[in-house]
Design a protein around this motif. Structure first.
Motif, PDB file in Angstrom:
ATOM      1  N   TYR A   1      94.665  94.527  38.700  1.00 45.25           N
ATOM      2  CA  TYR A   1      93.670  94.997  37.714  1.00 45.25           C
ATOM      3  C   TYR A   1      92.526  95.832  38.661  1.00 45.25           C
ATOM      4  O   TYR A   1      92.085  96.835  38.430  1.00 45.25           O
ATOM      5  CB  TYR A   1      93.440  94.178  36.854  1.00 45.25           C
ATOM      6  N   THR A   2      92.322  94.688  39.642  1.00 45.07           N
ATOM      7  CA  THR A   2      91.322  95.422  40.540  1.00 45.07           C
ATOM      8  C   THR A   2      91.671  96.637  41.269  1.00 45.07           C
ATOM      9  O   THR A   2      90.744  97.533  41.186  1.00 45.07           O
ATOM     10  CB  THR A   2      91.068  94.424  41.747  1.00 45.07           C
ATOM     11  N   SER A   3      92.860  96.948  41.638  1.00 47.71           N
ATOM     12  CA  SER A   3      93.033  98.303  42.149  1.00 47.71           C
ATOM     13  C   SER A   3      92.988  99.303  41.340  1.00 47.71           C
ATOM     14  O   SER A   3      92.431 100.305  41.606  1.00 47.71           O
ATOM     15  CB  SER A   3      94.792  98.039  43.044  1.00 47.71           C
ATOM     16  N   MET A   4      93.447  99.054  40.181  1.00 51.47           N
ATOM     17  CA  MET A   4      93.301 100.105  39.145  1.00 51.47           C
ATOM     18  C   MET A   4      91.912 100.370  38.747  1.00 51.47           C
ATOM     19  O   MET A   4      91.475 101.431  38.619  1.00 51.47           O
ATOM     20  CB  MET A   4      93.962  99.657  37.755  1.00 51.47           C
ATOM     21  N   VAL A   5      91.010  99.366  38.705  1.00 53.03           N
ATOM     22  CA  VAL A   5      89.590  99.790  38.474  1.00 53.03           C
ATOM     23  C   VAL A   5      89.171 100.504  39.707  1.00 53.03           C
ATOM     24  O   VAL A   5      88.222 101.576  39.538  1.00 53.03           O
ATOM     25  CB  VAL A   5      88.749  98.114  38.156  1.00 53.03           C
ATOM     26  N   PHE A   6      89.304  99.915  40.938  1.00 54.54           N
ATOM     27  CA  PHE A   6      88.520 100.883  41.947  1.00 54.54           C
ATOM     28  C   PHE A   6      89.343 102.182  42.198  1.00 54.54           C
ATOM     29  O   PHE A   6      88.418 103.104  42.290  1.00 54.54           O
ATOM     30  CB  PHE A   6      88.922  99.942  43.198  1.00 54.54           C
TER      31      PHE A   6
ATOM     32  N   LEU B   1      89.448 101.573  29.996  1.00 59.04           N
ATOM     33  CA  LEU B   1      89.002 100.728  30.918  1.00 59.04           C
ATOM     34  C   LEU B   1      87.701 100.065  30.194  1.00 59.04           C
ATOM     35  O   LEU B   1      87.577  98.720  30.565  1.00 59.04           O
ATOM     36  CB  LEU B   1      88.294 101.373  32.157  1.00 59.04           C
ATOM     37  N   LEU B   2      87.014 100.623  29.473  1.00 59.03           N
ATOM     38  CA  LEU B   2      85.912  99.856  28.675  1.00 59.03           C
ATOM     39  C   LEU B   2      86.421  99.132  27.850  1.00 59.03           C
ATOM     40  O   LEU B   2      86.024  97.975  27.664  1.00 59.03           O
ATOM     41  CB  LEU B   2      85.071 101.062  27.902  1.00 59.03           C
ATOM     42  N   GLU B   3      87.246  99.297  26.870  1.00 59.12           N
ATOM     43  CA  GLU B   3      88.054  98.373  26.283  1.00 59.12           C
ATOM     44  C   GLU B   3      88.769  97.307  26.885  1.00 59.12           C
ATOM     45  O   GLU B   3      88.541  95.957  26.332  1.00 59.12           O
ATOM     46  CB  GLU B   3      89.140  99.069  25.212  1.00 59.12           C
ATOM     47  N   MET B   4      89.148  97.622  28.081  1.00 58.80           N
ATOM     48  CA  MET B   4      89.949  96.237  28.919  1.00 58.80           C
ATOM     49  C   MET B   4      88.860  95.445  29.238  1.00 58.80           C
ATOM     50  O   MET B   4      88.978  94.225  29.130  1.00 58.80           O
ATOM     51  CB  MET B   4      90.885  96.838  29.903  1.00 58.80           C
ATOM     52  N   ILE B   5      87.839  95.912  29.643  1.00 61.46           N
ATOM     53  CA  ILE B   5      86.852  95.053  30.350  1.00 61.46           C
ATOM     54  C   ILE B   5      85.919  94.296  29.037  1.00 61.46           C
ATOM     55  O   ILE B   5      85.743  93.188  29.238  1.00 61.46           O
ATOM     56  CB  ILE B   5      85.894  95.908  31.303  1.00 61.46           C
ATOM     57  N   SER B   6      85.754  94.991  28.185  1.00 65.10           N
ATOM     58  CA  SER B   6      85.229  94.356  26.786  1.00 65.10           C
ATOM     59  C   SER B   6      85.881  93.263  26.534  1.00 65.10           C
ATOM     60  O   SER B   6      85.186  92.268  25.877  1.00 65.10           O
ATOM     61  CB  SER B   6      84.965  95.304  25.675  1.00 65.10           C
ATOM     62  N   LYS B   7      87.342  93.477  26.300  1.00 65.23           N
ATOM     63  CA  LYS B   7      88.062  92.404  25.644  1.00 65.23           C
ATOM     64  C   LYS B   7      88.152  91.180  26.899  1.00 65.23           C
ATOM     65  O   LYS B   7      88.092  89.986  26.170  1.00 65.23           O
ATOM     66  CB  LYS B   7      89.698  92.920  25.366  1.00 65.23           C
ATOM     67  N   SER B   8      88.319  91.494  27.855  1.00 62.11           N
ATOM     68  CA  SER B   8      88.651  90.492  29.023  1.00 62.11           C
ATOM     69  C   SER B   8      87.358  89.451  28.983  1.00 62.11           C
ATOM     70  O   SER B   8      87.247  88.412  29.377  1.00 62.11           O
ATOM     71  CB  SER B   8      88.795  91.035  30.105  1.00 62.11           C
ATOM     72  N   PHE B   9      86.230  90.234  28.857  1.00 60.20           N
ATOM     73  CA  PHE B   9      85.014  89.388  28.989  1.00 60.20           C
ATOM     74  C   PHE B   9      84.199  89.199  27.632  1.00 60.20           C
ATOM     75  O   PHE B   9      82.829  89.028  27.780  1.00 60.20           O
ATOM     76  CB  PHE B   9      83.979  90.095  30.007  1.00 60.20           C
ATOM     77  N   ASP B  10      84.843  89.268  26.622  1.00 61.45           N
ATOM     78  CA  ASP B  10      84.297  88.958  25.308  1.00 61.45           C
ATOM     79  C   ASP B  10      83.885  87.391  25.245  1.00 61.45           C
ATOM     80  O   ASP B  10      84.453  86.665  25.485  1.00 61.45           O
ATOM     81  CB  ASP B  10      85.223  89.274  24.046  1.00 61.45           C
ATOM     82  N   LEU B  11      82.314  87.410  24.909  1.00 56.82           N
ATOM     83  CA  LEU B  11      81.871  86.196  24.671  1.00 56.82           C
ATOM     84  C   LEU B  11      81.660  85.627  23.418  1.00 56.82           C
ATOM     85  O   LEU B  11      81.030  84.672  23.149  1.00 56.82           O
ATOM     86  CB  LEU B  11      80.490  86.132  25.653  1.00 56.82           C
TER      87      LEU B  11
END
Length: 186
Positions: free
Chosen positions: A130-135, A161-171
């Motif tokens: 995931y980190t490699s893909m983001v970078f 990427l926006l959707e993935m980050i938003s879902k991963s860190f949905d509070l």
């Protein structure tokens, strides 16, 4: 003339609703880290996940007094519910930048993704992949660090990427727990 609710009346009613819920969960008016974890059912986590939860707590604890009071809680709700995407991305950046040096390196991102996976159980991709893909997608100058500008521009310009980050860190789960008044046993 009809008696309609103004935006201010609606906002006041909503704040009163959240105040009632907040005070039900923490009658002292201040939520400490232990209570925060207890309310959300986040005890007994591995060290990475525990570190992530503590970092979220400390970011919400804006005056750094060791408690989340009602005003800090409302500010957090406002960010989660109404925050514009760039506001949320700035918050995420602050969360990811573990050492506070103004950039996110691969080690910091792997640590965050490892913690989030431990909490959410989401393992579509390893934290390293995931980190490699983001970078690969957003490290414009390929220096192995993401600046705030690179992070915001890169995530905003990549829908997936926006959707993935938003879902991963949905509070929103934080809000749902407090809204339902469900307290987990310690």
């Amino acid at each position: 003339m009809g008696a309609g609710n103004s935006a201010d009346d609606i906002a006041a009613m909503e704040i009163h609703h959240w105040y009632t819920k907040f005070m039900r969960e923490c009658p002292s008016g201040q939520l400490c880290l232990h209570e925060f974890k207890s309310v959300l059912g986040l005890q007994g986590l591995n060290p990475e996940a525990n570190s992530y939860v503590e970092k979220v707590f400390h970011i919400f604890d804006m005056n750094e007094d060791g408690f989340i009071d009602f005003l800090e809680f409302i500010a957090a709700i406002n960010l989660v519910i109404r925050g514009k995407i760039d506001q949320k991305l700035k918050w995420y950046f602050k969360l990811y930048d573990a050492d506070g040096n103004g950039t996110i390196d691969k080690k910091e991102l792997v640590s965050i993704f490892t913690a989030v996976q431990a909490i959410n159980g989401n393992s579509e991709m390893s934290p390293e992949d995931y980190t490699s893909m983001v970078f690969q997608k957003i490290d414009v100058n390929n220096d192995g660090e993401l600046t705030l500008e690179e992070f915001i521009n890169g995530v905003e310009s990549d829908e997936a990427l926006l959707e993935m980050i938003s879902k991963s860190f949905d509070l929103s789960n934080v809000l749902k727990v407090i809204q339902s008044g469900r307290r987990h046993s310690i």
